[in-house]
Scaffold this motif. Structure first.
Motif, PDB file in Angstrom:
ATOM      1  N   VAL A   1       0.847  -1.197   0.000  1.00 54.62           N
ATOM      2  CA  VAL A   1       0.000   0.000   0.000  1.00 54.62           C
ATOM      3  C   VAL A   1       0.883   1.248   0.000  1.00 54.62           C
ATOM      4  O   VAL A   1       0.784   2.082  -0.888  1.00 54.62           O
TER       5      VAL A   1
ATOM      6  N   LEU B   1      -0.866   9.232   0.229  1.00 53.39           N
ATOM      7  CA  LEU B   1      -1.976   9.057   1.166  1.00 53.39           C
ATOM      8  C   LEU B   1      -2.234  10.338   1.947  1.00 53.39           C
ATOM      9  O   LEU B   1      -3.385  10.751   2.104  1.00 53.39           O
TER      10      LEU B   1
ATOM     11  N   ILE C   1      -7.623   0.150   3.053  1.00 51.25           N
ATOM     12  CA  ILE C   1      -6.700   0.108   1.920  1.00 51.25           C
ATOM     13  C   ILE C   1      -5.788  -1.083   2.162  1.00 51.25           C
ATOM     14  O   ILE C   1      -5.087  -1.130   3.178  1.00 51.25           O
TER      15      ILE C   1
ATOM     16  N   THR D   1      -5.276  -2.653  -3.619  1.00 48.80           N
ATOM     17  CA  THR D   1      -4.081  -2.195  -4.312  1.00 48.80           C
ATOM     18  C   THR D   1      -3.318  -3.374  -4.918  1.00 48.80           C
ATOM     19  O   THR D   1      -3.437  -4.499  -4.454  1.00 48.80           O
TER      20      THR D   1
ATOM     21  N   ILE E   1      -0.715   2.567  -3.479  1.00 48.51           N
ATOM     22  CA  ILE E   1      -1.602   3.695  -3.777  1.00 48.51           C
ATOM     23  C   ILE E   1      -0.998   4.655  -4.786  1.00 48.51           C
ATOM     24  O   ILE E   1      -1.618   5.666  -5.124  1.00 48.51           O
TER      25      ILE E   1
ATOM     26  N   VAL F   1      -6.054   3.585  -8.357  1.00 53.85           N
ATOM     27  CA  VAL F   1      -6.254   3.330  -6.923  1.00 53.85           C
ATOM     28  C   VAL F   1      -6.436   4.654  -6.187  1.00 53.85           C
ATOM     29  O   VAL F   1      -7.312   4.786  -5.331  1.00 53.85           O
ATOM     30  N   ARG F   2      -5.620   5.612  -6.538  1.00 54.34           N
ATOM     31  CA  ARG F   2      -5.750   6.936  -5.906  1.00 54.34           C
ATOM     32  C   ARG F   2      -7.137   7.529  -6.185  1.00 54.34           C
ATOM     33  O   ARG F   2      -7.783   8.067  -5.284  1.00 54.34           O
TER      34      ARG F   2
ATOM     35  N   LEU G   1      -9.671   5.697  -4.051  1.00 58.71           N
ATOM     36  CA  LEU G   1      -9.566   6.125  -2.659  1.00 58.71           C
ATOM     37  C   LEU G   1     -10.266   7.466  -2.449  1.00 58.71           C
ATOM     38  O   LEU G   1     -11.027   7.635  -1.496  1.00 58.71           O
TER      39      LEU G   1
END
Length: 165
Positions: free
Chosen positions: A17, A46, A123, A141, A147, A152-153, A156
């Motif tokens: 991650v 993140l 996550i 992920t 991430i 994926v970003r 999220l």
């Protein structure tokens, strides 16, 4: 009685991650065996995603807590993330062998039940045991991209926004 946690929670894994899933405990040290990569290299991604959501509380769902301790695992995070961490799914009073037999999803669900958590996302790169009806709470992920992967970003960010609807 466990303390009830109010507000949205983000369950956070580390390996796969925040850096590639190639971290190993070797001679008392954590070593990332992935050329050209570094531990927690994607932590700033993140932090940036969480910036508009200061109410999000992070619970560590990583095996680092069991291996190192809660405080040592938390200390690996940059300050902007570490200050959002309110706990971990693992606690040293738990039976390690029983715990290791649970899927990550089961570990998170037990934590949710103990603390009355109803608004959460996770996550993680470990998809084992995630039921279809709970996939909406998972940001899955790729173990090598974490991430840092643009899709994926984006996912999220959508899920974070959804915690307030």
């Amino acid at each position: 009685m466990h303390k009830r946690i109010e507000g949205p929670v983000l369950y956070l894994d580390f390996d796969g991650v925040l850096h590639p899933d190639a971290a190993y405990w070797i001679n008392g040290q954590i070593v990332l065996r992935c050329e050209g990569r570094s531990l927690f290299e994607w932590a700033p991604v993140l932090a940036e995603c969480l910036e508009p959501y200061p109410e999000v509380q992070i619970v560590l769902s990583t095996s680092w807590v069991r291996v190192l301790s809660y405080n040592k695992a938390r200390a690996w995070l940059p300050d902007s993330l570490a200050e959002c961490v309110i706990g971990a799914t693992w606690h040293s009073s738990m039976n390690r062998y029983w715990w290791d037999g649970l899927s990550r999803y089961q570990q998170i669900r037990l934590h949710c039940m103990r603390h009355g958590i109803t608004r959460w996302i996770a996550i993680d790169d470990d998809l084992t045991g995630w039921p279809d009806d709970s996939r909406e709470q998972l940001v899955a992920t790729d173990s090598n991209l974490g991430i840092a992967a643009p899709d994926v970003r984006s996912l999220l960010l959508r899920k974070l926004e959804g915690l307030w609807k």
